[in-house]
Design a protein around this motif. Structure first.
Motif, short mmCIF file in Angstrom:
data_model
loop_
_atom_site.label_atom_id
_atom_site.label_comp_id
_atom_site.label_asym_id
_atom_site.label_seq_id
_atom_site.Cartn_x
_atom_site.Cartn_y
_atom_site.Cartn_z
N ALA A 135 -4.19 31.29 75.97
CA ALA A 135 -3.88 30.62 77.22
C ALA A 135 -2.45 30.96 77.67
N HIS A 136 -2.27 31.14 78.97
CA HIS A 136 -0.94 31.36 79.50
C HIS A 136 -0.87 30.86 80.94
N ASP A 147 -0.72 27.55 98.19
CA ASP A 147 -0.52 26.10 98.21
C ASP A 147 -0.71 25.46 96.84
N THR A 148 -0.56 26.23 95.78
CA THR A 148 -0.81 25.69 94.43
C THR A 148 0.40 24.97 93.85
N GLY A 149 1.59 25.21 94.40
CA GLY A 149 2.81 24.81 93.72
C GLY A 149 3.27 25.95 92.83
N PRO A 150 4.28 25.73 92.00
CA PRO A 150 4.85 26.84 91.21
C PRO A 150 3.91 27.43 90.19
N ILE A 151 2.97 26.65 89.66
CA ILE A 151 1.96 27.19 88.74
C ILE A 151 0.76 27.62 89.57
N ALA A 152 0.50 28.92 89.61
CA ALA A 152 -0.67 29.43 90.34
C ALA A 152 -1.94 29.14 89.58
N ALA A 153 -1.91 29.39 88.27
CA ALA A 153 -3.13 29.24 87.47
C ALA A 153 -2.80 29.05 86.01
N VAL A 154 -3.65 28.29 85.34
CA VAL A 154 -3.70 28.25 83.88
C VAL A 154 -4.80 29.23 83.49
N VAL A 155 -4.44 30.27 82.76
CA VAL A 155 -5.35 31.38 82.49
C VAL A 155 -5.73 31.40 81.01
N VAL A 156 -7.02 31.54 80.75
CA VAL A 156 -7.53 31.56 79.38
C VAL A 156 -8.31 32.85 79.15
N VAL A 204 -6.31 20.78 95.41
CA VAL A 204 -4.86 20.82 95.26
C VAL A 204 -4.51 21.31 93.86
N GLY A 205 -3.25 21.70 93.69
CA GLY A 205 -2.75 22.10 92.38
C GLY A 205 -3.20 23.49 91.98
N PRO A 206 -2.95 23.88 90.73
CA PRO A 206 -3.26 25.22 90.26
C PRO A 206 -4.74 25.41 89.99
N TYR A 207 -5.12 26.65 89.77
CA TYR A 207 -6.48 27.00 89.37
C TYR A 207 -6.56 27.05 87.84
N LEU A 208 -7.77 26.92 87.33
CA LEU A 208 -8.08 27.18 85.93
C LEU A 208 -8.94 28.42 85.92
#
Length: 246
Positions: free
Chosen positions: A70-71, A128-137, A173-177
């Protein structure tokens, strides 16, 4: 029944130092819920809220230093912003990282404790995600992982293929997974970076854990001892925690 994806948890040698780095990277503030724990979240944020997936940094003895599944991907708004952010992160202790990415428009860095992350070039999907675009696994089967995590949480599936799956909060809203297909490797240590989930008010932690087990999750022992959260592993062996509401 569903769970909220509320934070990404980093294991660290020094939670305070690593927490300060991520606060600088994200433009957020820091607080602490107790010794050995640094909470990184937007200033004025009322937790939990899907508008942001927060970062918790927890000190553990001698955390492993290997490439984890994860990153985080960080969003930028322009080429100049990407360049400025990369330069600023290097000043705070980030270093260039080579994970075999080749010639790509994003920049791969490692934080001061070796956790790899990406600073992305501007992309419309992350505006429009904010500073974290995605949590990537990283995973072997994005379709299967999307099914599990889509049922585990209240997040909506936006895109899925054999190589990539993308989910986001149902509130948009927020980042993607995101799940990225990679060459399967043998997992020999627990993940130093993992996801924490929280039941909604009125939902029962034990009932949610039982539901996750019917979806393919298994109980996991990472040496956590007697704690109020429950550690599980998803169908590909990635640990995550189901927290208990205070």
């Amino acid at each position: 029944m569903a769970l909220q994806l509320v934070q990404v948890n980093f294991k660290a040698r020094d939670d305070s130092a690593l927490g300060r780095f991520w606060a600088e990277a994200l433009g957020w503030g820091v607080s602490s819920e107790g010794p050995g724990v640094t909470n990184v979240e937007p200033v004025g944020f009322v937790w939990p809220d899907p508008v942001a997936v927060c970062v918790d940094v927890v000190t553990v003895p001698a955390p492993e230093t290997v490439k984890y599944r994860a990153h985080l991907d960080l969003a930028t708004t322009s080429a100049a912003h990407q360049t400025e952010l990369v330069a600023r992160l290097k000043e705070f202790g980030a270093t260039p990282a080579d994970v075999g990415q080749g010639d790509v428009p994003w920049t791969v860095l490692a934080d001061p404790e070796g956790n790899v992350f990406c600073v992305l070039e501007p992309r419309e999907i992350y505006r429009d995600t904010g500073p974290i675009a995605a949590v990537v696994v990283d995973c072997a089967d994005p379709r299967a992982m999307a099914r599990f995590w889509g049922e585990a949480t209240d997040w909506t599936l936006h895109e899925v293929s054999d190589d990539h799956a993308r989910l986001r909060s149902a509130k948009g809203v927020g980042p993607y997974l995101e799940f990225i297909r990679t060459t399967p490797g043998v997992k020999t240590v627990w993940n130093r970076v993992h996801i924490d989930l929280l039941p909604y008010p009125g939902d029962d932690q034990a009932a949610e854990v039982a539901r996750l087990q019917t979806l393919g999750a298994t109980l996991a022992d990472v040496g956590q001892g007697d704690v109020p959260w429950i550690v599980l592993a998803d169908p590909e062996g990635n640990e995550f925690c189901v927290l208990r509401r205070a």
